[in-house]
Design an enzyme around this catalytic site. Structure first.
Site, PDB file in Angstrom:
ATOM      1  N   GLY A  93       0.855  -1.122  -0.100  1.00 54.27           N
ATOM      2  CA  GLY A  93       0.003  -0.226   0.187  1.00 54.27           C
ATOM      3  C   GLY A  93       0.868   1.174  -0.027  1.00 54.27           C
ATOM      4  O   GLY A  93       0.039   2.469   0.156  1.00 54.27           O
ATOM      5  N   HIS A 100       7.765   7.375   4.961  1.00 58.89           N
ATOM      6  CA  HIS A 100       6.859   8.295   5.737  1.00 58.89           C
ATOM      7  C   HIS A 100       6.390   7.420   6.649  1.00 58.89           C
ATOM      8  O   HIS A 100       5.848   6.186   6.648  1.00 58.89           O
ATOM      9  CB  HIS A 100       5.795   9.055   5.202  1.00 58.89           C
ATOM     10  CG  HIS A 100       5.073   7.801   4.344  1.00 58.89           C
ATOM     11  ND1 HIS A 100       5.516   7.610   2.892  1.00 58.89           N
ATOM     12  CD2 HIS A 100       3.912   7.478   4.046  1.00 58.89           C
ATOM     13  CE1 HIS A 100       4.674   7.052   2.438  1.00 58.89           C
ATOM     14  NE2 HIS A 100       3.450   6.617   3.219  1.00 58.89           N
TER      15      HIS A 100
HETATM   16  P1  AMP Z   1       1.094   5.404   1.900  1.00 61.72           P
HETATM   17  O1  AMP Z   1      -0.071   4.805   1.051  1.00 61.72           O
HETATM   18  O2  AMP Z   1       1.579   4.770   2.893  1.00 61.72           O
HETATM   19  O3  AMP Z   1       2.121   5.814   0.987  1.00 61.72           O
HETATM   20  O4  AMP Z   1       0.582   6.817   2.250  1.00 61.72           O
HETATM   21  C1  AMP Z   1       0.770   7.930   1.619  1.00 61.72           C
HETATM   22  C2  AMP Z   1      -0.146   8.715   2.325  1.00 61.72           C
HETATM   23  O5  AMP Z   1      -0.254  10.254   1.757  1.00 61.72           O
HETATM   24  C3  AMP Z   1      -1.685   8.646   2.093  1.00 61.72           C
HETATM   25  O6  AMP Z   1      -2.234   8.434   3.535  1.00 61.72           O
HETATM   26  C4  AMP Z   1      -2.101   9.834   1.504  1.00 61.72           C
HETATM   27  O7  AMP Z   1      -3.450  10.314   2.162  1.00 61.72           O
HETATM   28  C5  AMP Z   1      -1.232  10.951   1.726  1.00 61.72           C
HETATM   29  N1  AMP Z   1      -1.024  11.948   1.173  1.00 61.72           N
HETATM   30  C6  AMP Z   1      -1.107  12.066  -0.482  1.00 61.72           C
HETATM   31  N2  AMP Z   1      -0.877  13.351  -0.589  1.00 61.72           N
HETATM   32  C7  AMP Z   1      -0.636  14.044   0.488  1.00 61.72           C
HETATM   33  C8  AMP Z   1      -0.572  15.515   0.754  1.00 61.72           C
HETATM   34  N3  AMP Z   1      -0.492  16.520  -0.495  1.00 61.72           N
HETATM   35  N4  AMP Z   1      -0.559  16.204   1.649  1.00 61.72           N
HETATM   36  C9  AMP Z   1      -0.721  15.116   2.907  1.00 61.72           C
HETATM   37  N5  AMP Z   1      -0.843  13.787   2.915  1.00 61.72           N
HETATM   38  C10 AMP Z   1      -0.843  13.478   1.577  1.00 61.72           C
END
Ligand code: AMP
Length: 114
Positions: A93, A100
């Site tokens: 995912g 992060h």
């Molecule tokens: P993952 O799926 O573990 O890679 O998490 C990526 C996360 O980034 C997801 O929970 C998204 O909702 C979040 N995300 C995507 N774009 C942004 C943004 N511009 N600012 C803050 N969070 C974001």
């Protein structure tokens, strides 16, 4: 890295709601929160995933964890408990290839997750 969403947030080229910043880390709210507290903690330097972060040395992985805990304290969820998630690889995912930690808290967090 030029075409990385979280590098652009670190560079303040894309807006984000920053909740904590240290010399080497940044914490900002997830745009699609899955819990009352849902904050992302990143190293400012580009590392693709948790494995790369672990190999970076210099205490950077520990600093990301320390920032994540400081966020939990600041958000008032450290005592009730919080979850740290590092989705690692697309099959798990991971959609943004800049490592992060998701800091999740503020509601009952069941285990295993659904
Ligand atoms: P993952 O799926 O573990 O890679 O998490 C990526 C996360 O980034 C997801 O929970 C998204 O909702 C979040 N995300 C995507 N774009 C942004 C943004 N511009 N600012 C803050 N969070 C974001």
């Amino acid at each position: 890295m030029t075409d990385c969403l979280f590098c652009k947030i670190v560079a303040k080229e894309i807006p984000a709601t920053v909740v904590l910043e240290t010399d080497r880390t940044l914490a900002f709210r997830d745009v699609d929160p899955q819990a009352p507290t849902h904050v992302l903690v990143v190293p400012k330097a580009h590392h693709e995933d948790a494995a790369a972060l672990g190999g970076a040395g210099g205490g950077l992985a520990g600093e990301v964890l320390a920032t994540a805990h400081a966020v939990a304290v600041q958000e008032g969820v450290a005592d009730t408990g919080y979850r740290l998630v590092f989705n690692t690889g697309p099959g798990a995912g991971q959609t943004v290839p800049h490592v992060h930690a998701h800091v999740l808290g503020g509601r009952g967090l069941t285990w295993p997750p659904g």
